[in-house]
Design a protein around this motif. Structure first.
Motif, PDB file in Angstrom:
ATOM      1  N   LEU A 125       5.324   4.105   6.465  1.00  0.00           N
ATOM      2  CA  LEU A 125       3.787   3.893   5.237  1.00  0.00           C
ATOM      3  C   LEU A 125       4.340   3.926   3.621  1.00  0.00           C
ATOM      4  O   LEU A 125       4.692   3.171   3.417  1.00  0.00           O
ATOM      5  N   THR A 126       4.976   5.315   3.600  1.00  0.00           N
ATOM      6  CA  THR A 126       5.827   5.358   2.439  1.00  0.00           C
ATOM      7  C   THR A 126       6.889   4.648   1.654  1.00  0.00           C
ATOM      8  O   THR A 126       6.574   4.093   0.608  1.00  0.00           O
ATOM      9  N   THR A 127       7.301   4.635   2.561  1.00  0.00           N
ATOM     10  CA  THR A 127       9.135   3.169   2.504  1.00  0.00           C
ATOM     11  C   THR A 127       7.769   2.007   2.196  1.00  0.00           C
ATOM     12  O   THR A 127       8.031   1.117   0.885  1.00  0.00           O
ATOM     13  N   ARG A 128       7.060   1.262   2.777  1.00  0.00           N
ATOM     14  CA  ARG A 128       6.204   0.248   2.684  1.00  0.00           C
ATOM     15  C   ARG A 128       5.202  -0.086   1.433  1.00  0.00           C
ATOM     16  O   ARG A 128       5.138  -0.803   0.725  1.00  0.00           O
ATOM     17  N   VAL A 129       5.032   1.103   0.883  1.00  0.00           N
ATOM     18  CA  VAL A 129       3.492   1.151  -0.343  1.00  0.00           C
ATOM     19  C   VAL A 129       4.319   0.925  -1.055  1.00  0.00           C
ATOM     20  O   VAL A 129       4.667   0.486  -1.629  1.00  0.00           O
ATOM     21  N   LYS A 130       6.197   2.241  -1.535  1.00  0.00           N
ATOM     22  CA  LYS A 130       6.995   2.405  -2.677  1.00  0.00           C
ATOM     23  C   LYS A 130       7.317   0.427  -2.546  1.00  0.00           C
ATOM     24  O   LYS A 130       7.579   0.155  -3.851  1.00  0.00           O
ATOM     25  N   ALA A 131       7.486  -0.454  -1.558  1.00  0.00           N
ATOM     26  CA  ALA A 131       7.693  -1.029  -1.608  1.00  0.00           C
ATOM     27  C   ALA A 131       7.429  -2.674  -2.354  1.00  0.00           C
ATOM     28  O   ALA A 131       7.654  -3.400  -2.940  1.00  0.00           O
ATOM     29  N   ARG A 132       5.630  -2.065  -2.039  1.00  0.00           N
ATOM     30  CA  ARG A 132       4.869  -3.367  -2.674  1.00  0.00           C
ATOM     31  C   ARG A 132       4.663  -3.318  -3.665  1.00  0.00           C
ATOM     32  O   ARG A 132       4.969  -4.159  -4.707  1.00  0.00           O
ATOM     33  N   MET A 133       4.360  -1.430  -4.448  1.00  0.00           N
ATOM     34  CA  MET A 133       4.274  -1.528  -5.613  1.00  0.00           C
ATOM     35  C   MET A 133       5.567  -2.248  -6.408  1.00  0.00           C
ATOM     36  O   MET A 133       5.605  -2.746  -7.305  1.00  0.00           O
TER      37      MET A 133
END
Length: 188
Positions: A125-133
């Motif tokens: 989830l952390t990786t996904r949020v950062k990627a979306r940012m």
């Protein structure tokens, strides 16, 4: 002289592969630090605070707790699981007792330590949020620290209010995120 330099370079080649990860890590940290809104001194102090707090908690409680320590601009975020309320209070006091810590957010919960699959999901989830940012290009994603624990996303950073709104919206609309907690310091 040129042959001597070439010979020295060739003689050192076997040692270089072991050094590459260290050099690459140092270069990577330098790039992140250069793009950070914190001073280089605060950036390094945040890393020291994380190590000191984590080590002191581990020394006192061993494996009976699962506490993650994140420091951003001398503010410490504690997440994870502890066995009881006295331990929860104690980990916060340990963090407050480390030099240069100016604020502690104790988001630990009372319960059994999370499992490997749960922690893996939080990392995803952390990786996904950062990627979306990064994909959104609404602000510099390096200005926002993202920490996820049990599906709850914590956002830290020195940030403008418009950037905070965009970061919060991105995190909140990421599939699997249960809740978003904003721990920003605002520049405007």
């Amino acid at each position: 002289m040129r042959k001597l330099c070439l010979l020295a370079l060739l003689a050192s080649l076997p040692a270089l592969p072991g050094c590459f990860p260290v050099v690459a890590t140092g270069v990577g940290a330098g790039v992140l630090m250069a793009d950070d809104r914190r001073t280089s001194g605060i950036y390094i102090e945040d890393q020291n605070i994380e190590l000191k707090v984590a080590n002191r908690i581990a020394e006192r409680f061993g494996s009976s707790t699962h506490v993650n320590v994140t420091s951003y601009n001398l503010a410490v975020l504690l997440t994870g699981e502890v066995p009881d309320e006295p331990t929860r209070s104690a980990v916060a006091e340990i963090a407050k007792g480390v030099p240069n810590v100016r604020q502690v957010f104790n988001e630990t919960v009372i319960g059994q330590p999370s499992s490997f699959p749960e922690r893996s999901n939080d990392t995803y989830l952390t990786t996904r949020v950062k990627a979306r940012m990064v994909e959104a290009r609404k602000f510099n994603a390096n200005h926002v620290k993202v920490v996820t624990e049990a599906g709850v996303v914590y956002l830290m950073g020195l940030i403008k209010r418009a950037e905070a709104e965009a970061a919060t919206d991105i995190a909140a609309t990421t599939p699997g995120v249960k809740r978003v907690v904003r721990l920003f310091e605002y520049l405007d």
